[in-house]
Design a protein around this motif. Structure first.
Motif, PDB file in Angstrom:
ATOM      1  N   ILE A 225     -16.643  85.642 125.615  1.00  0.00           N
ATOM      2  CA  ILE A 225     -17.674  86.681 125.461  1.00  0.00           C
ATOM      3  C   ILE A 225     -17.651  87.219 124.042  1.00  0.00           C
ATOM      4  N   MET A 226     -16.452  87.483 123.509  1.00  0.00           N
ATOM      5  CA  MET A 226     -16.347  88.031 122.159  1.00  0.00           C
ATOM      6  C   MET A 226     -16.810  87.019 121.116  1.00  0.00           C
ATOM      7  N   VAL A 227     -16.439  85.751 121.290  1.00  0.00           N
ATOM      8  CA  VAL A 227     -16.841  84.719 120.338  1.00  0.00           C
ATOM      9  C   VAL A 227     -18.350  84.512 120.367  1.00  0.00           C
ATOM     10  N   GLU A 228     -18.916  84.385 121.565  1.00  0.00           N
ATOM     11  CA  GLU A 228     -20.358  84.176 121.688  1.00  0.00           C
ATOM     12  C   GLU A 228     -21.131  85.366 121.119  1.00  0.00           C
ATOM     13  N   SER A 229     -20.582  86.576 121.310  1.00  0.00           N
ATOM     14  CA  SER A 229     -21.258  87.775 120.811  1.00  0.00           C
ATOM     15  C   SER A 229     -21.298  87.811 119.298  1.00  0.00           C
ATOM     16  N   GLY A 230     -20.347  87.148 118.653  1.00  0.00           N
ATOM     17  CA  GLY A 230     -20.303  87.156 117.204  1.00  0.00           C
ATOM     18  C   GLY A 230     -21.001  85.978 116.547  1.00  0.00           C
ATOM     19  N   LYS A 231     -21.534  85.058 117.347  1.00  0.00           N
ATOM     20  CA  LYS A 231     -22.189  83.880 116.792  1.00  0.00           C
ATOM     21  C   LYS A 231     -23.553  84.223 116.198  1.00  0.00           C
ATOM     22  N   VAL A 232     -23.951  83.421 115.196  1.00  0.00           N
ATOM     23  CA  VAL A 232     -25.301  83.518 114.668  1.00  0.00           C
ATOM     24  C   VAL A 232     -26.255  83.000 115.733  1.00  0.00           C
ATOM     25  N   ASN A 233     -27.104  83.881 116.249  1.00  0.00           N
ATOM     26  CA  ASN A 233     -28.016  83.534 117.337  1.00  0.00           C
ATOM     27  C   ASN A 233     -29.455  83.709 116.867  1.00  0.00           C
ATOM     28  N   VAL A 234     -30.216  82.624 116.889  1.00  0.00           N
ATOM     29  CA  VAL A 234     -31.599  82.660 116.421  1.00  0.00           C
ATOM     30  C   VAL A 234     -32.409  83.724 117.157  1.00  0.00           C
ATOM     31  N   SER A 235     -32.125  83.907 118.415  1.00  0.00           N
ATOM     32  CA  SER A 235     -32.890  84.867 119.217  1.00  0.00           C
ATOM     33  C   SER A 235     -32.720  86.298 118.726  1.00  0.00           C
ATOM     34  N   ASP A 236     -31.609  86.577 118.062  1.00  0.00           N
ATOM     35  CA  ASP A 236     -31.397  87.915 117.517  1.00  0.00           C
ATOM     36  C   ASP A 236     -32.228  88.145 116.261  1.00  0.00           C
ATOM     37  N   PHE A 237     -32.465  87.087 115.510  1.00  0.00           N
ATOM     38  CA  PHE A 237     -33.249  87.202 114.285  1.00  0.00           C
ATOM     39  C   PHE A 237     -34.748  87.113 114.540  1.00  0.00           C
ATOM     40  N   PHE A 238     -35.125  86.431 115.604  1.00  0.00           N
ATOM     41  CA  PHE A 238     -36.532  86.277 115.977  1.00  0.00           C
ATOM     42  C   PHE A 238     -36.682  86.597 117.460  1.00  0.00           C
ATOM     43  N   PRO A 239     -36.790  87.889 117.809  1.00  0.00           N
ATOM     44  CA  PRO A 239     -36.840  88.282 119.221  1.00  0.00           C
ATOM     45  C   PRO A 239     -37.937  87.588 120.027  1.00  0.00           C
ATOM     46  N   ILE A 240     -38.990  87.120 119.348  1.00  0.00           N
ATOM     47  CA  ILE A 240     -40.060  86.438 120.063  1.00  0.00           C
ATOM     48  C   ILE A 240     -39.554  85.154 120.734  1.00  0.00           C
ATOM     49  N   LEU A 241     -38.407  84.645 120.258  1.00  0.00           N
ATOM     50  CA  LEU A 241     -37.836  83.418 120.822  1.00  0.00           C
ATOM     51  C   LEU A 241     -36.864  83.675 121.970  1.00  0.00           C
TER      52      LEU A 241
END
Length: 525
Positions: A225-241
């Protein structure tokens, strides 16, 4: 390669819509009611569509942000996809943001992974400041983190510390190494699980056939959970995705949270069955002898007019408490031990202090009633120095609820605000030319504390979003470190040179070591 494929996908999807916005002049400029132009803080040039995402790829984001801030200043802005982000890298600006503008910056930008199973809608960590958030925070303080509640758990913590010492002693007698992170995690998680449920969740040895063990992979779930939470996630940068979840981060988050909640559900169902038969847990280890915290919460929820906490709320609160309360504490202990093993003179000095205060009788357990600040000042300085160099969470996450002014610049509404604690802890203007070195002596005689009063050192945050678990974490780190150091010296396994210990960081929501710390305990003199 994954990041570049993702960026290519974004280029194809967003090229035409974003060109319109990119052509708008003065994109980063705002006007106040008097038509005076004010700008957002300085920023590196944002590439079309992706903004500054590429500039954060390739190393730990907190380190890269520190490098960029050396060019653009301690208050800078970034475009991360469609997300405007303000980065703060100095105590003075952090103080203005979290005191003068505390309410404005009191929300958080919710990562997509934390929307899994609607967790953000019931989470103390991710809820905006509201009546619901206040009720949860008050509930936690009055039932878990108040000084009275913590004092009532002394017997429990001494018992868990003794179990840790028994394990370390057995490894010592057989000349075997100890996985420091795993041992610390087992102690922390069992202290929490016994406090809540009167059962141990983890074991020190995989060959241990203890029937009370709930799951052998609890640590792995928390870590993921901690590792996944810290990953670069495209959905965080482009909420429309977000509806696509292109990297599968939210789907994996749902699996992890569902597994945790399944463990909690099973325990609650069994407890309710016992209560239905008029049976109650007699948990003498928590100091009361008349039930554990689960019984207390169930008692409250059974009250006629009680509406503050539903069963679903309780499950999500447990996820917060176990995730936030274990990995961060574990990592702090592991980093502290690594720094001490690298510098035997410092370890010898703190062991001498422990022996003077606690005696020299082998594995005698430290007394939790000690005032670590007063009775063990050098140990306390070591903990502070560890928090300075290795903050449990390197980037504090906030979000602006409305447009605000900060140091003469404009922070637009819905801007993500990151406070780079890692950079602040290594700032030579505040900590001197030896800021990158582990020097506990800098805190001897210092009035700097970690309670959010001094913005040079605030590992648990400051203001109204300060971590409510600070009192428990503070006690746990000191108590477990004292237990590991009192009666034992430590050396690196496999004949390694202590100065060559790998100190590289692995980024997540919390900073962990790239290589687990394994060391051999040696009976002290």
């Amino acid at each position: 390669m994954e990041y570049y494929n993702t960026i290519l996908l974004l280029l194809l999807i967003f090229l035409f819509p974003y060109l319109y916005f990119l052509l708008i002049p003065n994109l980063f400029k705002l006007r106040d009611p008097n038509n005076a132009i004010k700008t957002t803080p300085p920023s590196p040039y944002p590439y079309p569509i992706i903004g500054n995402i590429l500039q954060l790829i390739g190393q730990n984001p907190h380190q890269k942000l520190d490098q960029i801030s050396k060019t653009y200043g301690p208050l800078m802005s970034l475009k991360l996809g469609s997300l405007t982000t303000i980065v703060i890298s100095s105590p003075e600006i952090a103080k203005e943001a979290l005191t003068k503008n505390d309410l404005v910056f009191s929300s958080r930008e919710v990562p997509d992974i934390m929307t899994a199973l609607g967790h953000h809608e019931a989470s103390l960590v991710w809820l905006p400041v509201s009546d619901r958030w206040k009720a949860l925070r008050k509930l936690c303080f009055s039932n878990i983190f108040s000084p009275q509640k913590l004092d009532s758990t002394k017997v429990l913590h001494r018992t868990k510390a003794q179990q840790l010492l028994n394990y370390v002693n057995s490894r010592c007698e057989n000349g075997l190494s100890v996985d420091i992170g795993r041992a610390a995690f087992t102690t922390v998680i069992n202290s929490l699980s016994y406090l809540f449920f009167s059962v141990d969740f983890a074991r020190y040895d995989d060959n241990d056939n203890d029937n009370n063990v709930i799951t052998s992979d609890f640590k792995e779930i928390i870590e993921e959970i901690m590792v996944e939470s810290g990953k670069v996630n495209v959905s965080d940068f482009f909420p429309i995705l977000r509806f696509l979840d292109p990297q599968g981060v939210r789907r994996r988050g749902e699996d992890f949270i569902r597994r945790l909640m399944g463990i909690f559900e099973g325990i609650i169902d069994e407890r309710m069955r016992l209560r239905g038969n008029n049976l109650r847990v007699d948990n003498n280890n928590n100091g009361g002898g008349d039930g554990d915290l689960l019984d207390s919460f169930l008692d409250m929820m059974e009250e006629k007019d009680y509406v503050e906490l539903s069963r679903n709320d309780f499950l999500h609160l447990l996820v917060d408490l176990f995730v936030a309360g274990t990995d961060t504490t574990t990592n702090t202990i592991e980093w502290a031990m690594a720094e001490l093993i690298r510098q035997p003179k410092i370890m010898a000095k703190v062991r001498e202090e422990l022996q003077e205060v606690l005696g020299k009788d082998g594995i005698r357990k430290p007394q939790e009633s000690l005032d670590f600040t007063t009775n063990l000042p050098y140990l306390n300085a070591i903990v502070k120095e560890t928090f300075r160099l290795h903050p449990p969470v390197p980037l504090l996450h906030h979000k602006s609820n409305s447009k605000a002014e900060l140091c003469g610049f404009i922070v637009p509404k819905d801007t993500q605000v990151l406070v780079n604690l890692w950079a602040m802890g290594r700032n030579t203007s505040h900590w001197g030319d030896d800021a990158d070195w582990f020097v506990p002596e800098r805190f001897i005689g210092s009035k700097i504390d970690i309670k959010g009063h001094d913005f040079k050192l605030m590992p648990f945050g400051a203001g109204r979003r300060m971590c409510p678990g600070l009192p428990l974490a503070h006690r746990s780190v000191h108590f477990i470190l004292a237990s590991l150091l009192h009666g034992f010296d430590w050396k690196v396994e496999d004949g390694q040179n202590h100065g060559d210990l790998d100190m590289r960081e692995k980024y997540g929501l919390a900073i962990r070591r790239c290589q687990p710390l394994r060391a051999i305990p040696i009976k002290g003199n």
